[in-house]
Motif scaffolding. Sequence first.
Motif, short mmCIF file in Angstrom:
data_model
loop_
_atom_site.label_atom_id
_atom_site.label_comp_id
_atom_site.label_asym_id
_atom_site.label_seq_id
_atom_site.Cartn_x
_atom_site.Cartn_y
_atom_site.Cartn_z
N SER A 128 0.83 -1.20 0.00
CA SER A 128 0.00 0.00 0.00
C SER A 128 0.87 1.26 0.00
O SER A 128 0.60 2.21 -0.77
CB SER A 128 -0.92 -0.01 1.23
OG SER A 128 -1.68 1.15 1.29
N GLU A 129 1.87 1.27 0.85
CA GLU A 129 2.79 2.42 0.91
C GLU A 129 3.49 2.61 -0.44
O GLU A 129 3.59 3.72 -0.96
CB GLU A 129 3.83 2.20 2.00
CG GLU A 129 4.89 3.29 2.07
CD GLU A 129 5.96 2.97 3.10
OE1 GLU A 129 7.13 3.31 2.83
OE2 GLU A 129 5.64 2.39 4.15
N ARG A 130 3.95 1.50 -1.02
CA ARG A 130 4.63 1.54 -2.31
C ARG A 130 3.72 2.14 -3.39
O ARG A 130 4.14 3.02 -4.15
CB ARG A 130 5.05 0.12 -2.71
CG ARG A 130 5.71 0.02 -4.06
CD ARG A 130 6.01 -1.47 -4.38
NE ARG A 130 6.54 -1.61 -5.70
CZ ARG A 130 5.80 -1.78 -6.80
NH1 ARG A 130 4.49 -1.83 -6.71
NH2 ARG A 130 6.37 -1.89 -7.98
N LYS A 131 2.48 1.72 -3.41
CA LYS A 131 1.53 2.22 -4.41
C LYS A 131 1.33 3.72 -4.27
O LYS A 131 1.35 4.46 -5.26
CB LYS A 131 0.21 1.48 -4.25
CG LYS A 131 -0.82 1.82 -5.28
CD LYS A 131 -2.08 1.00 -5.08
CE LYS A 131 -3.13 1.37 -6.10
NZ LYS A 131 -4.35 0.56 -5.93
N ARG A 132 1.14 4.19 -3.02
CA ARG A 132 0.92 5.63 -2.77
C ARG A 132 2.16 6.44 -3.14
O ARG A 132 2.06 7.47 -3.83
CB ARG A 132 0.58 5.87 -1.31
CG ARG A 132 -0.81 5.49 -0.91
CD ARG A 132 -1.18 5.98 0.49
NE ARG A 132 -0.12 5.90 1.47
CZ ARG A 132 0.13 4.85 2.25
NH1 ARG A 132 -0.62 3.78 2.16
NH2 ARG A 132 1.10 4.88 3.14
N VAL A 133 3.32 6.00 -2.69
CA VAL A 133 4.55 6.76 -2.94
C VAL A 133 4.87 6.80 -4.43
O VAL A 133 5.20 7.86 -4.97
CB VAL A 133 5.73 6.17 -2.14
CG1 VAL A 133 7.05 6.78 -2.57
CG2 VAL A 133 5.52 6.38 -0.65
N ALA B 7 2.86 6.54 -6.94
CA ALA B 7 1.90 7.39 -7.65
C ALA B 7 2.31 8.85 -7.55
O ALA B 7 2.26 9.59 -8.54
CB ALA B 7 0.50 7.19 -7.09
N VAL B 8 2.76 9.26 -6.38
CA VAL B 8 3.20 10.65 -6.19
C VAL B 8 4.49 10.90 -6.96
O VAL B 8 4.63 11.91 -7.67
CB VAL B 8 3.40 10.96 -4.69
CG1 VAL B 8 4.08 12.30 -4.49
CG2 VAL B 8 2.06 10.92 -3.97
#
Length: 77
Positions: A23-28, A30-31
Motif C-alpha cells: 500500500s505504501e509503495r503504491k501511494r509513494v 503514484a506521487v
Amino acid sequence: MDRIAGMKAELSRLLDERPALESERKRVLAVVDSAPHMTPVLREEIHAMYNHRLANVQEDISGIMKQLTKTGGDPHA
C-alpha cells in the motif's frame, strides 16, 4: 520460544508487513511518477528501493514457509 514458534511469529509479522508495504509503495510511486520536478534518476531509485524491499519480504516469506515445511511445522497454522 522454540524454533518453529519463532519462525511462525516471524512469518506472521512478514505477512502483516507485506500488505502495508504494498500500500505504501503504491501511494509513494503514484506521487513520484506524477511529480513534475522528479528527475528520472531519482524516480528510478525510488522505484528500485520499493521493489527491492518488497522482493526481500516476499523472499523471506517464501524461505520461512519452506523451512517450516522441512522441519515439520505447518506454515498455515
